[in-house]
Design an enzyme around this catalytic site. Structure first.
Site, mmCIF file in Angstrom:
data_model
loop_
_atom_site.group_PDB
_atom_site.id
_atom_site.type_symbol
_atom_site.label_atom_id
_atom_site.label_comp_id
_atom_site.label_asym_id
_atom_site.label_seq_id
_atom_site.Cartn_x
_atom_site.Cartn_y
_atom_site.Cartn_z
ATOM 1 C CG HIS A 62 69.600 37.299 46.224
ATOM 2 N ND1 HIS A 62 69.013 38.282 46.988
ATOM 3 C CD2 HIS A 62 70.615 37.909 45.548
ATOM 4 C CE1 HIS A 62 69.636 39.444 46.745
ATOM 5 N NE2 HIS A 62 70.602 39.239 45.889
ATOM 6 C CD GLU A 100 71.747 39.123 42.628
ATOM 7 O OE1 GLU A 100 70.660 39.735 42.727
ATOM 8 O OE2 GLU A 100 72.672 39.241 43.450
ATOM 9 C CG HIS A 155 75.055 39.789 46.029
ATOM 10 N ND1 HIS A 155 73.709 39.825 46.330
ATOM 11 C CD2 HIS A 155 75.678 39.310 47.136
ATOM 12 C CE1 HIS A 155 73.525 39.389 47.566
ATOM 13 N NE2 HIS A 155 74.701 39.075 48.090
ATOM 14 C CD GLU A 229 75.798 43.815 44.049
ATOM 15 O OE1 GLU A 229 75.517 43.102 43.051
ATOM 16 O OE2 GLU A 229 74.988 44.050 44.968
#
Ligand code: ZN
Length: 265
Positions: A62, A100, A155, A229
């Site tokens: 992101h 995040e 992430h 993650e």
């Protein structure tokens, strides 16, 4: 450090300078091709790269500007397996509002610092947290163009508050040789190093691993690639850990250990 095999690089490819130990090498090694050779001095017909520092591409998921550029990040781009996907997404956040994208970049920088101290050349897919993208297909291309020995996307998840733990995603079924044994071995090394410090996910995957066919960055990678993650930002305990520098350093140390274990084999 594992010795690299001899790699012949074709005409026009100019190697970027190696990192200075600060973990701040920004630009990927240019790919071979006319667009990179136009303004370069003439290169020998072949360049032999031998016993050079390994290259790791770190991909913080992101970006902080994505939420204000929805038209741009919703643009459809190739996602592999004949599919299209939005260029990028905004990511999740803790209930207290720690985003995040900020977590991902901070952890990536910490990983980069650890790797650079181990003579690894580090390339980031993004270096600021106030920009837009890059798109998922461009992120994969950066790893490919850098001829990365390993590509690690970083992430944090946003699941229901009850779920917790980390998981490591890899491309499944593999679409090329790098996505096969090398990527699966990288995933295994990452699983082992993360599991030494954190619980495996209890809400997704199997034993901390998740084979995926829908993640563009993994589908489009021609280098060994995984997506970590780190945990669930909607889980209060994990959100608290992610929101402190000390907590982020723990994630970074575990990710770094996984990368280094993979490179040293
Ligand atoms: Zn994410």
């Amino acid at each position: 450090m594992r010795c690299r095999g001899v790699v012949l690089l074709v005409v026009g490819l100019v190697l970027s300078a190696c990192g200075d130990g600060g973990g701040t090498v920004a630009s990927p090694r240019p790919s071979a091709g006319p667009e990179t050779s136009q303004s370069r001095p003439p290169a020998p017909a072949t360049t032999t790269r031998q016993a050079e520092a390994p290259v790791v591409v770190l991909d913080p998921g992101h970006n902080g500007g994505n939420a204000t550029a929805l038209a741009e990040i919703n643009r459809q781009v190739p996602a592999g397996r004949g599919r299209m996907k939005p260029c990028n997404t905004t990511g999740t956040a803790t209930d207290a509002g720690y985003p995040e994208h900020a977590f991902n970049l901070d952890v990536a920088r910490r990983v980069g610092d650890v790797l650079a101290a181990q003579a690894v050349r580090v390339v980031y897919t993004r270096e600021s947290d106030d920009g837009v993208g890059p798109c998922v297909d461009r992120r994969a291309a950066i790893g490919n163009e850098a001829l990365a020995d390993a590509v690690v996307s970083i992430h944090a998840d946003g699941s229901s508050a009850q779920g917790s733990g980390f998981h490591v995603a890899y491309s499944d079924p593999p679409l090329n040789e790098a996505q096969g044994e090398p990527a699966q071995r990288l995933a295994g090394a990452m699983l082992a190093s993360m599991a030494a410090e954190f619980p495996v996910a209890d809400y997704i995957g199997e034993g901390g691993l998740s084979g995926r066919d829908d993640l563009a960055g993994l589908n489009l990678s021609e280098r060994p690639a995984v997506l970590v993650e780190c945990g669930n930002m909607r889980n209060a305990r994990e959100a608290a850990a992610m929101s402190t520098p000390e907590g982020r350093q723990r994630y970074a140390d575990a990710i770094s250990a996984g990368i280094l274990a993979y490179l040293r084999r």
